[in-house]
Write an enzyme that holds these catalytic residues in place. Structure first.
Site, PDB file in Angstrom:
ATOM      1  N   GLY A   7      -9.436  -3.144  -3.562  1.00 31.39           N
ATOM      2  CA  GLY A   7     -10.387  -4.203  -3.230  1.00 31.39           C
ATOM      3  C   GLY A   7     -11.816  -3.835  -3.583  1.00 31.39           C
ATOM      4  O   GLY A   7     -12.589  -4.665  -4.082  1.00 31.39           O
ATOM      5  N   ASP A  33       0.811  -1.212   0.000  1.00 30.33           N
ATOM      6  CA  ASP A  33       0.000   0.000   0.000  1.00 30.33           C
ATOM      7  C   ASP A  33       0.849   1.269   0.000  1.00 30.33           C
ATOM      8  O   ASP A  33       0.601   2.192  -0.770  1.00 30.33           O
ATOM      9  CB  ASP A  33      -0.934  -0.003   1.213  1.00 30.33           C
ATOM     10  CG  ASP A  33      -1.819   1.219   1.278  1.00 30.33           C
ATOM     11  OD1 ASP A  33      -2.907   1.179   0.693  1.00 30.33           O
ATOM     12  OD2 ASP A  33      -1.407   2.224   1.902  1.00 30.33           O
ATOM     13  N   CYS A  82      -4.975   2.573  -0.521  1.00 28.79           N
ATOM     14  CA  CYS A  82      -4.797   2.010  -1.867  1.00 28.79           C
ATOM     15  C   CYS A  82      -5.228   0.551  -1.910  1.00 28.79           C
ATOM     16  O   CYS A  82      -5.856   0.107  -2.883  1.00 28.79           O
ATOM     17  CB  CYS A  82      -3.342   2.168  -2.312  1.00 28.79           C
ATOM     18  SG  CYS A  82      -2.798   3.878  -2.422  1.00 28.79           S
ATOM     19  N   ASP A  83      -4.894  -0.212  -0.877  1.00 33.37           N
ATOM     20  CA  ASP A  83      -5.374  -1.592  -0.782  1.00 33.37           C
ATOM     21  C   ASP A  83      -6.900  -1.619  -0.760  1.00 33.37           C
ATOM     22  O   ASP A  83      -7.536  -2.433  -1.440  1.00 33.37           O
ATOM     23  CB  ASP A  83      -4.845  -2.251   0.496  1.00 33.37           C
ATOM     24  CG  ASP A  83      -3.465  -2.844   0.320  1.00 33.37           C
ATOM     25  OD1 ASP A  83      -3.164  -3.340  -0.771  1.00 33.37           O
ATOM     26  OD2 ASP A  83      -2.683  -2.809   1.281  1.00 33.37           O
ATOM     27  N   THR A  84      -7.478  -0.731   0.042  1.00 36.07           N
ATOM     28  CA  THR A  84      -8.924  -0.718   0.204  1.00 36.07           C
ATOM     29  C   THR A  84      -9.634  -0.344  -1.090  1.00 36.07           C
ATOM     30  O   THR A  84     -10.601  -1.006  -1.499  1.00 36.07           O
ATOM     31  CB  THR A  84      -9.313   0.270   1.318  1.00 36.07           C
ATOM     32  OG1 THR A  84      -8.634  -0.092   2.524  1.00 36.07           O
ATOM     33  CG2 THR A  84     -10.799   0.250   1.567  1.00 36.07           C
TER      34      THR A  84
END
Length: 389
Positions: free
Chosen positions: A178, A145, A173-175
């Site tokens: 996803g 991230d 960024c991960d969220t």
């Protein structure tokens, strides 16, 4: 309630680790999908060893894992083992979705890329989440991230001119990656009802992050104006940012003219809208610092909660700035059932609280049907009927 969930009856093979992929799978689970989490034997998802409690990490139930994997099923498979490959292929034939977040090409190198799985199951929707996507010169570069936050320019606009670059305080960024993956999978499932065929979804965290940065990205693309760090202020309007009440900070976003005029009336400064320095949006942006000082002086007469109630009640967007702990105790969240209490896996005397996703279906919150799985908890359910070739 299960039959009312939009993805009831959909099976997802989830080969993901840590956050972006598991968060995607968690959203699909809340919407009704069955998530079969394929984990490395004896090790499982790396998130099982991540979190603030060392004892939980040692038992493969780290907080990072518990947060994103409630309601899923865990099956241990070694995709280099003949028997386990047969189990995996059997699962893939019946699955609706395969979700993975390896580096580009990893699954292909062990014999399970898109073309192979598409031949095995033409209806399968294959979603690959990676830092940079499956093509391009950076396709094989490692990415967490924070790496994406830096490369996307996000850190360059977070903070003030004296503090940049700053990492956003959660793995945004991960969220976002996803969420975009989950949205794309749902769209692909809808499209499959028309075509009868699966598709390959290539999700790039770098690109989804730049897309989610809104005006920071679009202002440059459209007008060639590079964004600058402005701390807690909003570049598009004033007064819009963080202010100081008698007992602490308060966010106010009086972005529209009528909101600004209402704000000035309620803080007993009806003269401000008639001042040429503050008469319209562009003037207020140019004179932001002076305007903020005038408003802060007026706000010192009341608490942040008092101002929140008064301003919001009159249609001016305003609210206190809370800690995460305070936010999670809001009556608003309790009323909508945002937090679910579940049995703690493997610890009958402890309970686990997990977050929802803010969606109600027919007035009911989406809740996990059970706790996160122990590693390999569902092996027997999925492996007993397959014999090695």
């Amino acid at each position: 309630m299960d039959d009312d969930r939009p993805l009831h009856g959909v099976r997802v093979l989830d080969l993901t680790n840590v956050l972006a992929g598991p968060y995607c799978g968690y959203q699909l689970m809340l919407l009704g999908a069955e998530i079969v989490k394929i984990e490395r034997p004896g090790e499982g998802d790396l998130a099982r060893s991540l979190g603030p409690e060392p004892d939980l990490n040692r038992t493969a139930l780290g907080a990072s894992f518990l947060a994103q994997n409630a309601g899923k099923k865990s099956v241990e498979l070694d995709l280099k083992d003949a028997h386990d490959r047969a189990v995996f292929e059997d699962l893939a034939r019946d699955a609706d979705v395969l979700l993975e977040n390896f580096r580009a090409g990893v699954l292909d190198r062990i014999g399970y890329g898109w073309e192979v799985l598409h031949r095995l199951n033409p209806r399968l929707i294959y979603c690959a989440i990676s830092g940079f996507g499956q093509t391009g010169p950076m396709r094989s570069a490692p990415a967490y991230d924070q790496i994406i936050q830096g490369l996307s320019g996000m850190m360059s606009v977070t903070g003030t001119p004296d503090t940049v670059p700053l990492r956003v305080g959660f793995p945004v960024c991960d969220t976002v990656g996803g969420l975009v993956a989950a949205m794309s999978i749902a769209a692909a499932l809808a499209g499959r009802t028309r075509t009868g065929k699966g598709v390959f979804l290539d999700v790039s965290m770098l690109e989804t992050s730049l897309s989610a940065m809104g005006w920071a990205t679009s202002n440059y693309l459209v007008s060639g104006i590079a964004p600058e760090p402005m701390g807690d202020q909003n570049a598009t309007a004033a007064p819009s940012g963080t202010f100081r009440a008698a007992d602490g900070p308060l966010n106010i976003a009086a972005n529209r003219q009528e909101q600004f005029e209402t704000l000035c009336r309620l803080i007993d400064r009806p003269d401000l809208p008639t001042d040429e320095r503050f008469a319209d949006r562009e003037a207020r942006k140019r004179n932001r610092a002076v305007l903020n000082e005038e408003i802060n002086t007026a706000l010192r007469r009341r608490t942040a909660l008092d101002w929140e109630r008064l301003l919001a009640g009159a249609g001016v967007p305003a609210a206190r700035i809370l800690t995460v702990a305070q936010a999670l105790e809001l009556d608003q969240l309790s009323e909508r059932g945002f937090v679910t209490e579940l049995p703690f896996p493997g610890q009958p005397r402890r309970t686990l609280r997990v977050a929802g996703n803010g969606v109600l279906v027919n007035g009911e919150p989406l809740r996990p049907p059970g706790p996160p799985p122990l590693l390999g908890e569902h092996n027997a359910e999925f492996t007993s009927e397959v014999t090695a070739p």
